[in-house]
Design an enzyme around this catalytic site. Structure first.
Site, short mmCIF file in Angstrom:
data_model
loop_
_atom_site.label_atom_id
_atom_site.label_comp_id
_atom_site.label_asym_id
_atom_site.label_seq_id
_atom_site.Cartn_x
_atom_site.Cartn_y
_atom_site.Cartn_z
N LYS A 1 1.04 -1.16 0.00
CA LYS A 1 0.18 -0.04 -0.07
C LYS A 1 0.74 1.16 0.22
O LYS A 1 1.98 1.19 0.42
CB LYS A 1 -1.06 0.19 1.10
CG LYS A 1 -2.27 0.88 1.28
CD LYS A 1 -3.53 -0.05 0.68
CE LYS A 1 -4.60 0.75 0.76
NZ LYS A 1 -5.80 0.34 0.10
N GLY B 1 -25.52 2.72 2.51
CA GLY B 1 -24.61 3.21 1.43
C GLY B 1 -24.90 2.73 0.08
O GLY B 1 -24.76 1.60 -0.12
N VAL B 2 -25.43 3.46 -0.67
CA VAL B 2 -25.95 3.10 -1.86
C VAL B 2 -25.06 3.67 -2.99
O VAL B 2 -25.65 4.45 -3.84
CB VAL B 2 -27.32 3.15 -2.35
CG1 VAL B 2 -28.09 1.78 -1.82
CG2 VAL B 2 -28.05 4.50 -1.84
N GLY B 3 -23.85 3.67 -2.70
CA GLY B 3 -22.57 4.17 -4.07
C GLY B 3 -22.40 3.09 -4.97
O GLY B 3 -23.50 2.48 -5.42
N ASN B 4 -21.30 3.14 -5.40
CA ASN B 4 -21.22 2.26 -6.55
C ASN B 4 -21.27 0.70 -6.24
O ASN B 4 -22.01 0.08 -7.01
CB ASN B 4 -19.70 2.28 -7.02
CG ASN B 4 -19.42 3.92 -7.67
OD1 ASN B 4 -20.13 4.20 -8.33
ND2 ASN B 4 -18.09 4.22 -7.07
N VAL B 5 -20.80 0.19 -5.14
CA VAL B 5 -20.92 -1.19 -4.86
C VAL B 5 -22.48 -1.37 -4.30
O VAL B 5 -23.18 -2.30 -4.58
CB VAL B 5 -19.94 -1.60 -3.76
CG1 VAL B 5 -20.30 -2.84 -3.32
CG2 VAL B 5 -18.42 -1.47 -4.02
P1 NAD Z 1 -18.91 5.27 -2.74
O1 NAD Z 1 -18.36 6.24 -2.37
O2 NAD Z 1 -19.09 4.86 -4.28
O3 NAD Z 1 -20.12 4.68 -1.94
C1 NAD Z 1 -20.21 4.84 -0.48
C2 NAD Z 1 -21.82 5.43 -0.03
O4 NAD Z 1 -21.99 5.29 1.17
C3 NAD Z 1 -21.80 6.83 -0.81
O5 NAD Z 1 -23.03 6.96 -1.49
C4 NAD Z 1 -22.07 7.62 0.62
O6 NAD Z 1 -22.81 8.79 0.51
C5 NAD Z 1 -22.57 6.48 1.55
N1 NAD Z 1 -22.43 7.03 2.92
C6 NAD Z 1 -21.22 7.65 3.63
N2 NAD Z 1 -21.43 7.61 5.04
C7 NAD Z 1 -22.56 7.02 5.29
C8 NAD Z 1 -23.50 6.87 6.29
N3 NAD Z 1 -22.95 7.40 7.61
N4 NAD Z 1 -24.72 6.41 6.22
C9 NAD Z 1 -25.13 5.87 5.02
N5 NAD Z 1 -24.43 6.12 3.87
C10 NAD Z 1 -23.26 6.76 4.11
O7 NAD Z 1 -17.98 3.79 -2.51
P2 NAD Z 1 -18.12 2.18 -3.05
O8 NAD Z 1 -17.07 2.20 -4.10
O9 NAD Z 1 -19.53 1.98 -3.30
O10 NAD Z 1 -17.47 1.43 -1.72
C11 NAD Z 1 -18.16 1.12 -0.52
C12 NAD Z 1 -17.26 0.41 0.42
O11 NAD Z 1 -16.74 -0.50 0.08
C13 NAD Z 1 -16.46 1.39 1.01
O12 NAD Z 1 -16.06 1.26 2.49
C14 NAD Z 1 -15.21 1.08 0.29
O13 NAD Z 1 -13.93 1.29 0.89
C15 NAD Z 1 -15.47 -0.33 0.13
N6 NAD Z 1 -14.81 -1.21 -0.89
C16 NAD Z 1 -15.02 -0.80 -2.19
C17 NAD Z 1 -14.53 -1.41 -3.28
C18 NAD Z 1 -15.03 -1.11 -4.63
O14 NAD Z 1 -14.51 -1.98 -5.45
N7 NAD Z 1 -15.26 0.07 -4.96
C19 NAD Z 1 -13.50 -2.54 -3.16
C20 NAD Z 1 -13.52 -2.98 -1.76
C21 NAD Z 1 -14.08 -2.23 -0.48
#
Ligand code: NAD
Length: 368
Positions: free
Chosen positions: A94, A194-198
């Site tokens: 990292k 959390g309804v982001g990308n994942v």
């Molecule tokens: P993202 O930023 O696209 O989505 C995260 C979502 O969580 C956002 O919509 C944000 O507004 C919401 N959020 C933040 N704080 C919150 C709270 N207190 N209550 C409710 N919602 C809240 O991130 P992502 O890429 O979807 O990843 C989600 C999680 O998975 C992260 O913790 C990330 O580190 C982990 N992760 C992601 C990947 C990947 O491939 N993207 C891989 C491994 C781990």
């Protein structure tokens, strides 16, 4: 490189670094400094028994170098375990760049960082992490070929989130099988935080299987969009710990399984994408077990992202990446079975399986 003329207050001194490295059992730590561009970075290589170390670069406004060092040592060690458990031929590494990601970015800084990565000759492969976007990865890639998670127009694998979401879905089904006797999620009440990308892609899988999904997010417009698109229910961010649910899927932040939330959560399974879900791995790992909750270790079920990067390194093939993410189902089941037969928390069962693979493959590598 580290400026040895600086005082302890200005930069962590070598003896402290060596003891910190020893505490986490690291192979190599590279301190990078370039006054012209303002770059201050640390690259930590934890273990390369299984292959080159791979892990993203994080840009963060650390209070001091000691804090940055602790973070990079902890994160790189986590990558060793994640890749080992996912069955990848990768070690753990990292990098952190000390700086404000909104103010301190420049092409020169990232290209200089890319040259430091290149100087390691492929022993460390970088990717995106918090504070780093595709743009900066493009700059890094101008100076080194040891970069993964590149956009598709640069020959990379693009956004890893769909593979991550699929892996979480597989891990959740395995945890459901262990807890409920069936991996069918139809009719199960599932709360996605959390309804982001994942989170969004996970909701899509869950709705298609007939689960009763409730979502939350700190962005109201995002919640409205997901409710409208998938026909799910919604709750306020803090209400998620109190609602009636079978499965809690943290897909936002870490440390949401803690003393406060464990008093409130009524779920039977925890499986989600967020990193470091247990506020204190040892303490809360035991607490969830005592409460009869099946916790699918986060670093196992969210390994889809690193799996995607791995396939980018060896020759990208999305089908192969998805197929390897499917194996998260079997690995989760094996860990949960080990946990229940040995009466140990699931995080510990996962750590032991990762360590066993590293030890076994390490022995083979010594043979001709
Ligand atoms: P993202 O930023 O696209 O989505 C995260 C979502 O969580 C956002 O919509 C944000 O507004 C919401 N959020 C933040 N704080 C919150 C709270 N207190 N209550 C409710 N919602 C809240 O991130 P992502 O890429 O979807 O990843 C989600 C999680 O998975 C992260 O913790 C990330 O580190 C982990 N992760 C992601 C990947 C990947 O491939 N993207 C891989 C491994 C781990």
């Amino acid at each position: 490189m580290i400026d040895v003329t600086q005082s302890r207050e200005e930069m962590t001194s070598s003896p402290a670094v060596i003891s910190d490295m020893a505490a986490y059992d690291h192979e190599q730590v590279l301190f990078c400094q370039d006054k012209a561009t303002g770059l201050k970075a640390i690259i930590a290589i934890h273990d390369t028994t299984l292959g080159p170390s791979l892990g993203g670069t994080r840009m963060w406004h650390y209070a001091n170098e000691a804090e940055a060092l602790t973070d990079v040592l902890r994160l790189s060690r986590g990558m060793t375990y994640k890749s080992a458990l996912a069955g990848l031929n990768l070690g753990g590494g990292k990098a952190v760049i000390i700086g404000d990601s909104r103010k301190d970015k420049s092409e020169a800084l990232f290209r200089r960082f890319g040259r430091f990565v290149n100087s390691l000759g492929g022993k460390y492969i970088t990717a995106e992490d918090v504070g780093i976007s595709t743009k900066e990865i493009e700059w890094v890639a101008m100076e080194t070929k040891h970069v993964a998670g590149k956009p598709t127009y640069l020959g990379g694998s693009g956004d890893p989130s769909p593979v991550t979401a699929y892996g979480v879905y597989m891990g959740m089904k395995a945890a459901a099988k262990e807890q409920f006797g069936s991996d069918d999620l139809g009719g199960k009440k599932i709360a996605v935080q959390g309804v982001g990308n994942v989170g969004e892609t996970l909701v899509d899988y869950l709705v298609k299987e007939g689960a009763v999904v409730t979502v939350t997010d700190i962005w109201e417009d995002r919640v409205k969009e997901i409710v409208h698109k998938y026909g799910v229910q919604a709750c306020l961010p803090d209400e998620i710990y109190d609602i009636d649910m079978d499965i809690y899927a943290p897909c936002a932040l870490g440390a949401t399984v803690n003393d406060d939330t464990l008093k409130r959560l009524k779920c039977a399974v925890i499986a989600g994408a967020a990193n470091n879900q247990l506020a204190n791995e040892k303490h809360h790992g035991i607490e969830v077990m005592k409460k009869g909750i099946v916790y699918a270790p986060d670093y196992l079920v969210n390994a889809g992202g690193i799996i995607n990067c791995y396939w980018e390194v060896i020759g990208y093939n999305q089908e192969a990446a998805m197929s390897q993410a499917t194996q998260i189902y079997d690995t989760t089941l094996n860990i949960l079975k080990k946990s229940s037969s040995e009466q140990i928390p699931t995080y510990l069962a996962a750590n032991q399986m990762a360590e066993a693979r590293i030890a076994a493959i390490g022995r083979i590598k010594q043979k001709f």
